[in-house]
Write a protein that holds these residues in place. Structure first.
Motif, PDB file in Angstrom:
ATOM      1  N   ASN A 124       1.533   3.503   2.278  1.00  0.00           N
ATOM      2  CA  ASN A 124       2.433   3.680   3.416  1.00  0.00           C
ATOM      3  C   ASN A 124       3.681   2.823   3.267  1.00  0.00           C
ATOM      4  O   ASN A 124       4.811   3.273   3.549  1.00  0.00           O
ATOM      5  N   PRO A 148       4.431  11.765   0.786  1.00  0.00           N
ATOM      6  CA  PRO A 148       3.297  11.761  -0.132  1.00  0.00           C
ATOM      7  C   PRO A 148       3.588  12.610  -1.364  1.00  0.00           C
ATOM      8  O   PRO A 148       4.231  13.660  -1.272  1.00  0.00           O
ATOM      9  N   ASP A 191       0.834  -1.198   0.000  1.00  0.00           N
ATOM     10  CA  ASP A 191       0.000   0.000   0.000  1.00  0.00           C
ATOM     11  C   ASP A 191       0.871   1.251   0.000  1.00  0.00           C
ATOM     12  O   ASP A 191       2.104   1.187  -0.011  1.00  0.00           O
ATOM     13  N   GLU A 223       7.579   4.137   2.961  1.00  0.00           N
ATOM     14  CA  GLU A 223       8.584   3.679   3.926  1.00  0.00           C
ATOM     15  C   GLU A 223       9.765   3.016   3.224  1.00  0.00           C
ATOM     16  O   GLU A 223      10.924   3.286   3.543  1.00  0.00           O
TER      17      GLU A 223
END
Length: 503
Positions: A454, A464, A452, A458
């Motif tokens: 996130n 974003p 996903d 990471e």
């Protein structure tokens, strides 16, 4: 029963004997609704007339004798009381009232769960440049009935104790004979309100009525007047027609009368001349047959409890319009062959443009356009060329339209060659089976990347932004192409893509 025409020479009366039993059926409509009886008593006590009128009478007659039949739907009442007097008579009796239509003489009310629309007798005049009347109150029930669209809607039952049936234009006889006529000359009626021509089309499907020659001639001669009507009103009538059990005859009238030329010319354009070698079907007739078959499948699936909606406006629009791109893409090839290359692409654009012009909701426009675009994709499956990736893309591109796409594709087979029809059905069975198998192994209904947003941020050490969206789309393409990846494999693929992108 009143059967004499009013004094105006423009009014027509067809004096035909109406069975006493039918008259009694009409009178008994009032008895099945205590609300109507009470309303009649209130108006009579105040010195006013009140009559059940129009579609309420018509539909109740059609339903007479059916299990559970009575006064169907909302109830239309006409009265000589003015709107403010009607509101006063309803005070303390109706649970609620509303007056959005009071400028046109209509007061709405709800009484113990029954909805009423009570309208003052009208004696309007139309400017014949728009469909907006110059509202004028009338004093005569018969004159009020004379300004209605068709004789089958120009019947009334008194709510007073005598329950008098008023049918000055032979509406009961027309209903029994399944005949569609106007109270006066059809040309005058349609000049007053051209939308009535589309209502005539709808009544062919809804009530299985046959227009008389006067109606047919006026529709053909005055079809251009439909351009005065707002797209929203046209769309509403067209949709009501499509949602009937058997709309084909009505749509044929829609096209033959010239009405389609005004509001849906792409449908008329499907009546292409068939080439001398008959290398392609009559696209117009084919489209109507596809619609017939789609409706039949829709009803069968709904009856079987498969969660299918019926009637389904999106499916029916797609079935009727799926080949809209063929006239623009027809090409004559060698040896007399005819092709329609990319007609699904052109058709999807035409569908979107026309349905938008008719003010269909955006979700309906996009759904019908997408079904049009996808309806041909299946035809490469039978040659054994589809990988699991192709199946995933078929399901993903269809999204929640997949059940409708299944129905549309199966309905699109109109060949009379039984062997070919059986082969196409068997091939699509195989595709649906393969979709089911892949769905059991993977969640095809929700194909998403294996990481996903996130996790992407990471792993790549970014915040974003546009890069996250690009990475997400890259991983989704991998998911469609190769199926589910484990976490390590997905991360390795993402890092490989990121390194190539930033090199």
């Amino acid at each position: 029963m009143s059967s004499q025409p009013p004094g105006s020479p423009s009014h027509r009366s067809v004096v035909e004997p109406v069975p006493v039993a039918v008259q009694q059926t009409v009178r008994e409509l009032v008895e099945v609704s205590p609300v109507l009886a009470e309303l009649g008593a209130r108006f009579s006590a105040a010195g006013f007339q009140a009559h059940l009128v129009g579609g309420s009478v018509r539909d109740a007659l059609l339903a007479a004798g059916a299990p559970g039949s009575g006064v169907p739907g909302d109830l239309d009442v006409t009265t000589d009381a003015r709107p403010e007097q009607t509101l006063e008579l309803l005070r303390g009796w109706a649970g609620s009232t509303w007056n959005q239509g009071i400028a046109y003489g209509t007061v709405g009310a709800e009484v113990r769960g029954v909805r009423l629309e009570i309208t003052t007798f009208r004696a309007d005049r139309y400017d014949r440049e728009s469909r907006n009347p110059e509202v004028a109150w009338g004093d005569s029930l018969v004159d009020d009935l004379a300004r209605r669209d068709f004789t089958v809607n120009a019947m009334a039952v008194s709510l007073a104790d005598d329950r008098t049936v008023t049918d000055p234009f032979g509406g009961l006889g027309d209903l029994l004979a399944r005949r569609l006529r106007t109270p006066g000359a059809a040309s005058d009626s349609f000049a007053d309100d051209p939308l009535r021509m589309l209502r005539a089309v709808r009544f062919v499907a809804q009530l299985e009525l046959t227009p008389d020659e006067d109606v047919l001639e006026a529709m053909a001669r005055m079809s251009g007047e439909l351009g005065r009507i707002t797209p929203e009103r046209v769309q509403a009538e067209l949709s009501k027609t499509l949602l009937q059990d058997s709309p084909r005859a009505a749509l044929e009238l829609f096209v033959d009368s010239g009405l389609a030329d005004v509001v849906l010319p792409e449908l008329s354009a499907l009546r292409m001349e068939i080439d001398e070698h008959h290398q392609h079907k009559d696209v117009y007739t084919h489209s109507l047959t596809v619609l017939d078959q789609a409706i039949s499948r829709e009803k069968e699936l709904a009856a079987a409890g498969d969660g299918v909606e019926s009637p389904d406006l999106v499916l029916r629009l797609a079935a009727l319009l799926h080949d809209l791109g063929k006239p623009a893409t027809r090409r004559h090839e060698e040896r007399g062959r005819v092709s329609f290359h990319h007609h699904e692409v052109v058709g999807a654009k035409l569908v979107r443009k026309r349905l938008t012009a008719l003010r269909y909701p955006k979700d309906v426009v996009e759904a019908v356009s997408r079904l049009t675009f996808l309806h041909l994709r299946f035809h490469g499956y039978g040659r054994g060329e589809w990988t699991d990736s192709a199946v995933r893309r078929y399901v993903t591109d269809a999204g929640d339209l997949l059940p409708r796409l299944h129905t549309l594709v199966r309905s699109d087979c109109t060949t009379r060659n039984k062997r070919r029809a059986a082969s196409l059905a068997s091939t699509y069975d195989a595709l649906e089976q393969r979709i089911a198998e892949l769905s059991a192994a993977e969640d095809l209904a929700r194909v998403r990347p294996d990481l996903d947003g996130n996790a992407i941020m990471e792993l790549l050490g970014i915040g974003p932004g546009r890069e996250v969206g690009e990475a997400w789309r890259h991983l989704k393409e991998l998911r469609l192409e190769r199926g589910p990846l484990d976490r390590d494999e997905a991360e390795a693929e993402l890092l490989r893509w990121w390194a190539a992108r930033t090199a």
